[in-house]
Design an enzyme around this catalytic site. Structure first.
Site, PDB file in Angstrom:
ATOM      1  N   ASP A  11       0.768  -1.114   0.059  1.00 48.40           N
ATOM      2  CA  ASP A  11       0.023   0.004  -0.007  1.00 48.40           C
ATOM      3  C   ASP A  11       0.878   1.265  -0.009  1.00 48.40           C
ATOM      4  O   ASP A  11       2.101   0.963   0.386  1.00 48.40           O
ATOM      5  CB  ASP A  11      -0.872   0.111   1.329  1.00 48.40           C
ATOM      6  CG  ASP A  11      -1.969   1.216   1.443  1.00 48.40           C
ATOM      7  OD1 ASP A  11      -2.410   1.666   0.627  1.00 48.40           O
ATOM      8  OD2 ASP A  11      -1.538   1.616   2.545  1.00 48.40           O
ATOM      9  N   LEU A  12       0.450   2.399  -0.337  1.00 45.82           N
ATOM     10  CA  LEU A  12       1.221   3.589  -0.648  1.00 45.82           C
ATOM     11  C   LEU A  12       1.039   4.481   0.641  1.00 45.82           C
ATOM     12  O   LEU A  12       2.095   4.579   1.598  1.00 45.82           O
ATOM     13  CB  LEU A  12       0.890   4.332  -1.943  1.00 45.82           C
ATOM     14  CG  LEU A  12       1.656   5.338  -2.005  1.00 45.82           C
ATOM     15  CD1 LEU A  12       3.377   5.197  -2.304  1.00 45.82           C
ATOM     16  CD2 LEU A  12       1.214   6.428  -3.445  1.00 45.82           C
ATOM     17  N   ASP A  13      -0.145   5.044   0.832  1.00 51.11           N
ATOM     18  CA  ASP A  13      -0.301   5.894   1.878  1.00 51.11           C
ATOM     19  C   ASP A  13      -0.056   5.288   3.314  1.00 51.11           C
ATOM     20  O   ASP A  13      -1.126   4.521   3.592  1.00 51.11           O
ATOM     21  CB  ASP A  13      -1.742   6.854   1.538  1.00 51.11           C
ATOM     22  CG  ASP A  13      -1.845   7.660   0.511  1.00 51.11           C
ATOM     23  OD1 ASP A  13      -0.872   8.182   0.117  1.00 51.11           O
ATOM     24  OD2 ASP A  13      -2.919   7.272  -0.228  1.00 51.11           O
ATOM     25  N   THR A  19       1.388  10.302   3.749  1.00 51.39           N
ATOM     26  CA  THR A  19       0.382  11.154   3.206  1.00 51.39           C
ATOM     27  C   THR A  19      -0.937  11.416   3.914  1.00 51.39           C
ATOM     28  O   THR A  19      -1.643  12.096   3.782  1.00 51.39           O
ATOM     29  CB  THR A  19       0.026  10.521   1.680  1.00 51.39           C
ATOM     30  OG1 THR A  19       0.269   9.290   1.875  1.00 51.39           O
ATOM     31  CG2 THR A  19       0.711  11.316   0.741  1.00 51.39           C
ATOM     32  N   LYS A  47      -8.817   5.915   6.313  1.00 53.74           N
ATOM     33  CA  LYS A  47      -7.671   5.215   5.777  1.00 53.74           C
ATOM     34  C   LYS A  47      -7.925   4.043   4.757  1.00 53.74           C
ATOM     35  O   LYS A  47      -8.730   2.951   5.210  1.00 53.74           O
ATOM     36  CB  LYS A  47      -6.763   4.678   6.748  1.00 53.74           C
ATOM     37  CG  LYS A  47      -6.176   5.941   7.615  1.00 53.74           C
ATOM     38  CD  LYS A  47      -4.986   5.556   8.642  1.00 53.74           C
ATOM     39  CE  LYS A  47      -4.478   6.841   9.054  1.00 53.74           C
ATOM     40  NZ  LYS A  47      -3.836   6.618  10.422  1.00 53.74           N
ATOM     41  N   SER A 116      -2.552   0.598  -4.410  1.00 51.68           N
ATOM     42  CA  SER A 116      -3.239   1.588  -3.591  1.00 51.68           C
ATOM     43  C   SER A 116      -4.480   1.961  -4.140  1.00 51.68           C
ATOM     44  O   SER A 116      -4.784   1.982  -5.275  1.00 51.68           O
ATOM     45  CB  SER A 116      -2.269   2.801  -3.834  1.00 51.68           C
ATOM     46  OG  SER A 116      -2.877   3.979  -3.482  1.00 51.68           O
ATOM     47  N   ALA A 117      -5.521   2.476  -3.096  1.00 52.96           N
ATOM     48  CA  ALA A 117      -6.609   3.154  -3.637  1.00 52.96           C
ATOM     49  C   ALA A 117      -6.434   4.626  -4.363  1.00 52.96           C
ATOM     50  O   ALA A 117      -7.506   5.140  -4.780  1.00 52.96           O
ATOM     51  CB  ALA A 117      -7.545   3.342  -2.396  1.00 52.96           C
ATOM     52  N   LYS A 147     -11.018  -1.409  -1.582  1.00 55.81           N
ATOM     53  CA  LYS A 147     -10.667  -2.188  -0.606  1.00 55.81           C
ATOM     54  C   LYS A 147     -11.785  -1.847   0.515  1.00 55.81           C
ATOM     55  O   LYS A 147     -12.429  -0.788   0.568  1.00 55.81           O
ATOM     56  CB  LYS A 147      -9.577  -1.857   0.216  1.00 55.81           C
ATOM     57  CG  LYS A 147      -8.139  -2.132  -0.633  1.00 55.81           C
ATOM     58  CD  LYS A 147      -7.010  -1.217   0.059  1.00 55.81           C
ATOM     59  CE  LYS A 147      -5.556  -1.012  -0.762  1.00 55.81           C
ATOM     60  NZ  LYS A 147      -4.463  -0.496  -0.233  1.00 55.81           N
ATOM     61  N   GLU A 171       0.162  -3.348   4.688  1.00 57.82           N
ATOM     62  CA  GLU A 171      -0.969  -2.391   4.578  1.00 57.82           C
ATOM     63  C   GLU A 171      -0.945  -1.626   6.062  1.00 57.82           C
ATOM     64  O   GLU A 171      -0.942  -2.211   7.032  1.00 57.82           O
ATOM     65  CB  GLU A 171      -2.297  -3.430   4.818  1.00 57.82           C
ATOM     66  CG  GLU A 171      -3.049  -3.231   3.527  1.00 57.82           C
ATOM     67  CD  GLU A 171      -3.575  -1.784   3.004  1.00 57.82           C
ATOM     68  OE1 GLU A 171      -3.618  -0.952   3.953  1.00 57.82           O
ATOM     69  OE2 GLU A 171      -3.858  -1.707   1.950  1.00 57.82           O
ATOM     70  N   ASP A 172      -1.599  -0.442   6.125  1.00 60.61           N
ATOM     71  CA  ASP A 172      -1.722   0.353   7.356  1.00 60.61           C
ATOM     72  C   ASP A 172      -3.140   0.570   7.671  1.00 60.61           C
ATOM     73  O   ASP A 172      -3.614   0.938   8.666  1.00 60.61           O
ATOM     74  CB  ASP A 172      -1.240   1.701   7.370  1.00 60.61           C
ATOM     75  CG  ASP A 172      -1.569   2.731   6.537  1.00 60.61           C
ATOM     76  OD1 ASP A 172      -2.009   2.367   5.244  1.00 60.61           O
ATOM     77  OD2 ASP A 172      -1.984   3.991   6.591  1.00 60.61           O
TER      78      ASP A 172
HETATM   79  C1  BG6 Z   1      -5.939   5.686   0.223  1.00 56.71           C
HETATM   80  C2  BG6 Z   1      -5.786   6.539   1.500  1.00 56.71           C
HETATM   81  O1  BG6 Z   1      -4.538   5.299  -0.074  1.00 56.71           O
HETATM   82  O2  BG6 Z   1      -6.293   6.582  -1.081  1.00 56.71           O
HETATM   83  C3  BG6 Z   1      -7.242   7.025   1.804  1.00 56.71           C
HETATM   84  O3  BG6 Z   1      -5.466   5.770   2.794  1.00 56.71           O
HETATM   85  C4  BG6 Z   1      -7.647   7.909   0.494  1.00 56.71           C
HETATM   86  O4  BG6 Z   1      -7.186   7.686   2.818  1.00 56.71           O
HETATM   87  C5  BG6 Z   1      -7.489   7.046  -0.727  1.00 56.71           C
HETATM   88  O5  BG6 Z   1      -8.852   8.490   0.567  1.00 56.71           O
HETATM   89  C6  BG6 Z   1      -8.027   7.649  -1.884  1.00 56.71           C
HETATM   90  O6  BG6 Z   1      -6.965   8.556  -2.292  1.00 56.71           O
HETATM   91  P1  BG6 Z   1      -7.020   9.884  -3.373  1.00 56.71           P
HETATM   92  O7  BG6 Z   1      -5.569  10.442  -3.596  1.00 56.71           O
HETATM   93  O8  BG6 Z   1      -7.286   9.055  -4.565  1.00 56.71           O
HETATM   94  O9  BG6 Z   1      -8.108  11.008  -3.108  1.00 56.71           O
HETATM   95 MG    MG Z   2      -2.710   3.297   3.514  1.00 55.75          MG
END
Ligand code: BG6
Ligand code: MG
Length: 217
Positions: A11-13, A19, A47, A116-117, A147, A171-172
């Site tokens: 996962d990224l964030d 972030t 998250k 990542s989402a 997810k 994953e966090d």
């Molecule tokens: C996830 C974050 O990685 O991305 C979420 O943990 C966030 O908090 C989601 O809402 C979507 O991110 P973005 O950058 O497309 O708004």
């Molecule tokens: Mg995350």
């Protein structure tokens, strides 16, 4: 000894970089504008969750509803602020151990993917200058199901040419842990054990990862 694990899905964030605090600041700004109560504890539920789902959750915290067009307008406003906060974003925002683990993957021939989402993943990876450490990037622009649906991880494994169970997920977010475990994939939780029930192990950050013992699991 050969390990059954051939690939790491990150996962990224909140795993690779910090972030989450900028997402929080941007949602908080929107919440204040709409007069909706919102704090860091409430932000935990955001998250790993897609932007539009976060928007629905935020309106729910204020017992509000909005039509689709208005929700998109508000979510775009939040995203513009978030991207503005990312202007100063650089390698100093990498989380402890992230770069070391990525370098170790390259040395050991472990395949790597971002799962990542976030639709902002490409901007973030380029600001962090770590694009070359990944063999695949699956982000919110490539997925249709958020997810805890496992789609993002299944696409990651597919793009890397491995079976999902040959992967380890980092994953966090609880939604990400649930996504991985629904496919019986080994999940390393990053954060606090009480926030990540179901993870196979939980560590504070990637600096605490013992790759040798993980690969021998
Ligand atoms: C996830 C974050 O990685 O991305 C979420 O943990 C966030 O908090 C989601 O809402 C979507 O991110 P973005 O950058 O497309 O708004
Ligand atoms: Mg995350």
């Amino acid at each position: 000894m050969l390990s059954k694990y051939k690939a790491f899905l990150f996962d990224l964030d909140g795993v690779i970089c910090d972030t989450a605090k900028y997402h929080y600041l941007a949602w908080k700004r929107l919440a204040d504008m709409l007069d909706i109560p919102f704090d860091e504890e409430a932000n935990e539920a955001f998250k790993g969750v897609s932007r539009m789902r976060c928007m629905e959750l935020l309106l729910g915290f204020g017992n509000r509803t909005a039509d689709q067009e208005e929700m998109v307008r508000l979510a775009n406003m939040k995203n513009d602020w978030y991207v503005e906060y990312l202007h100063e974003f650089n390698r100093s925002e990498l989380l402890p151990g992230a770069l070391d683990v990525l370098e170790e993957c390259r040395k050991r021939g472990i395949k790597t993917a971002i799962c990542s989402a976030s639709k902002n993943a490409p901007i973030i990876l380029s600001r962090l200058e770590i694009m070359d450490y990944f063999d695949a990037v699956i982000d919110g622009n490539k997925t249709t199901k958020a997810k805890p649906d496992p789609e993002v991880f299944l696409l990651g494994a597919k793009e890397l040419g491995v079976n999902p169970t040959e992967c380890v997920i980092f994953e966090d977010a609880l939604a990400g842990v649930q996504a991985g475990k629904s496919e019986n994939i080994y999940v390393v939780g990053i954060g606090k054990p009480e926030n990540l029930p179901g993870a196979d192990i939980v560590i504070d950050d990637l600096a605490h990862l013992d790759i040798d013992s993980l690969l021998n699991t």
